[in-house]
Design an enzyme around this catalytic site. Structure first.
Site, mmCIF file in Angstrom:
data_model
loop_
_atom_site.group_PDB
_atom_site.id
_atom_site.type_symbol
_atom_site.label_atom_id
_atom_site.label_comp_id
_atom_site.label_asym_id
_atom_site.label_seq_id
_atom_site.Cartn_x
_atom_site.Cartn_y
_atom_site.Cartn_z
ATOM 1 N N GLY A 167 0.823 -1.203 0.000
ATOM 2 C CA GLY A 167 0.000 0.000 0.000
ATOM 3 C C GLY A 167 0.856 1.251 0.000
ATOM 4 O O GLY A 167 0.543 2.240 0.667
ATOM 5 N N GLY A 168 1.939 1.212 -0.762
ATOM 6 C CA GLY A 168 2.917 2.292 -0.715
ATOM 7 C C GLY A 168 2.731 3.397 -1.729
ATOM 8 O O GLY A 168 3.586 4.278 -1.841
ATOM 9 N N ARG A 191 0.445 5.776 -1.808
ATOM 10 C CA ARG A 191 -0.071 7.047 -1.299
ATOM 11 C C ARG A 191 -0.144 7.005 0.218
ATOM 12 O O ARG A 191 0.068 5.972 0.846
ATOM 13 C CB ARG A 191 -1.456 7.346 -1.878
ATOM 14 N N VAL A 198 -2.451 -8.001 -2.188
ATOM 15 C CA VAL A 198 -1.970 -8.725 -1.010
ATOM 16 C C VAL A 198 -3.011 -9.672 -0.427
ATOM 17 O O VAL A 198 -2.688 -10.493 0.440
ATOM 18 C CB VAL A 198 -1.473 -7.755 0.086
ATOM 19 N N ASN A 244 1.085 -2.377 5.243
ATOM 20 C CA ASN A 244 0.293 -1.160 5.374
ATOM 21 C C ASN A 244 -1.001 -1.197 4.568
ATOM 22 O O ASN A 244 -1.927 -0.440 4.855
ATOM 23 C CB ASN A 244 1.150 0.042 4.936
ATOM 24 N N TYR A 259 -13.570 -3.447 10.214
ATOM 25 C CA TYR A 259 -12.254 -2.807 10.274
ATOM 26 C C TYR A 259 -11.621 -2.989 11.654
ATOM 27 O O TYR A 259 -10.430 -3.312 11.775
ATOM 28 C CB TYR A 259 -12.409 -1.322 9.945
ATOM 29 N N ALA A 260 -12.421 -2.809 12.703
ATOM 30 C CA ALA A 260 -11.915 -2.967 14.068
ATOM 31 C C ALA A 260 -11.463 -4.399 14.325
ATOM 32 O O ALA A 260 -10.422 -4.639 14.951
ATOM 33 C CB ALA A 260 -12.984 -2.555 15.076
ATOM 34 N N ALA A 270 -10.427 -6.578 12.104
ATOM 35 C CA ALA A 270 -9.196 -6.832 11.349
ATOM 36 C C ALA A 270 -7.992 -6.198 12.026
ATOM 37 O O ALA A 270 -6.937 -6.829 12.173
ATOM 38 C CB ALA A 270 -9.342 -6.315 9.923
ATOM 39 N N LYS A 271 -8.140 -4.955 12.449
ATOM 40 C CA LYS A 271 -7.008 -4.249 13.044
ATOM 41 C C LYS A 271 -6.653 -4.800 14.423
ATOM 42 O O LYS A 271 -5.475 -4.834 14.799
ATOM 43 C CB LYS A 271 -7.307 -2.747 13.115
#
Length: 248
Positions: free
Chosen positions: A14-15, A17, A66, A92, A157-158, A160-161
């Protein structure tokens, strides 16, 4: 050449931006051979060219989804064929598909889990053997304050993170004896395309919870990543570094 990462190799997913771009830039400025991964070929090539021009070093781009294990494994082998070692990996890449749980589709759930958490497995499982062989490596997984505190409308999202944090702590215990360090960064409210899309009222509500009273910058996450990638953190593993202005 002087720098904290001279002669090191690094992959930043995810590089193209935002946070990933800033990490790749700082790593290159510090002497690393950097490759950025992304799913948008045009944007990725443009980002790599910009990074090369800004840093005076050759930054490369690879088209990699990915969430696809076979693509990740193939590109890791390509990278090793060119550079021989992988010293640093920054996971990322990530997406959001926000919705209240009562309205969240299975596809919205699965896409976020597969991209944000499944990708961590895909990348780490591909790089861990060459790192073990080299008896050296730094893995930096980008989590989020949402993984620590939760956020309404972001159960996917929570989850996963938060999963990234648990994964990283477990992996750090598996590979610590091989001199491989695994750490997380948990960014708070950072000035990225994702936060720029929020309306002013929501931004102001978020800022009320930031003791430092401002939005963080991608470059501040990059500095944390540089610390975790460098010898300055040689006795740090299995940790979560919150870069959030005091929100956590």
């Amino acid at each position: 050449m002087s720098g904290l990462l001279v002669n090191k190799t690094a992959i930043v997913t995810g590089g193209s931006r935002g946070i990933g771009f800033s990490i790749a830039k700082l790593f290159a400025e510090q002497g690393a051979n950097v490759q950025i991964w992304g799913i948008n070929g045009e944007a990725g090539q443009a980002a790599a060219q910009t990074l090369s021009e800004q840093t005076g070093r050759q930054v490369s781009f690879a088209l990699v989804d990915v969430s696809k294990n076979d693509m990740v494994s193939a590109q890791v082998q390509n990278f090793l064929a060119e550079y021989n070692t992988i010293d640093v990996i920054v996971n990322n890449a990530g997406i959001t598909r926000d919705a209240l749980l009562m309205r969240m589709s299975e596809e919205e759930w699965s896409s976020v889990i597969n991209t944000n958490l499944g990708s961590i497995y895909n990348v780490c499982s591909a790089v861990i053997r060459p790192m073990i062989k080299a008896r050296s490596g730094a893995i930096i997984n980008i989590s989020s304050i949402v993984g620590l505190r939760g956020s309404p409308g972001q159960t996917n999202y929570a989850a996963a993170k938060a999963g990234i944090i648990g994964f990283s702590k477990a992996l750090s215990k598996e590979v610590g004896s091989k001199n491989i360090r695994v750490n997380c960064i948990a960014p708070g409210f950072i000035d990225t395309d994702m936060t720029k899309s929020l309306n002013d009222n929501l931004k102001n509500e978020w800022l009320k919870g930031v003791p430092l009273g401002r939005v963080g910058m991608p470059e501040e996450i990059a500095k944390a990543a540089l610390f975790l990638a460098s010898d300055g953190s040689s006795y740090i593993t299995g940790q979560v570094l919150s870069v959030d202005g005091g929100m956590a």
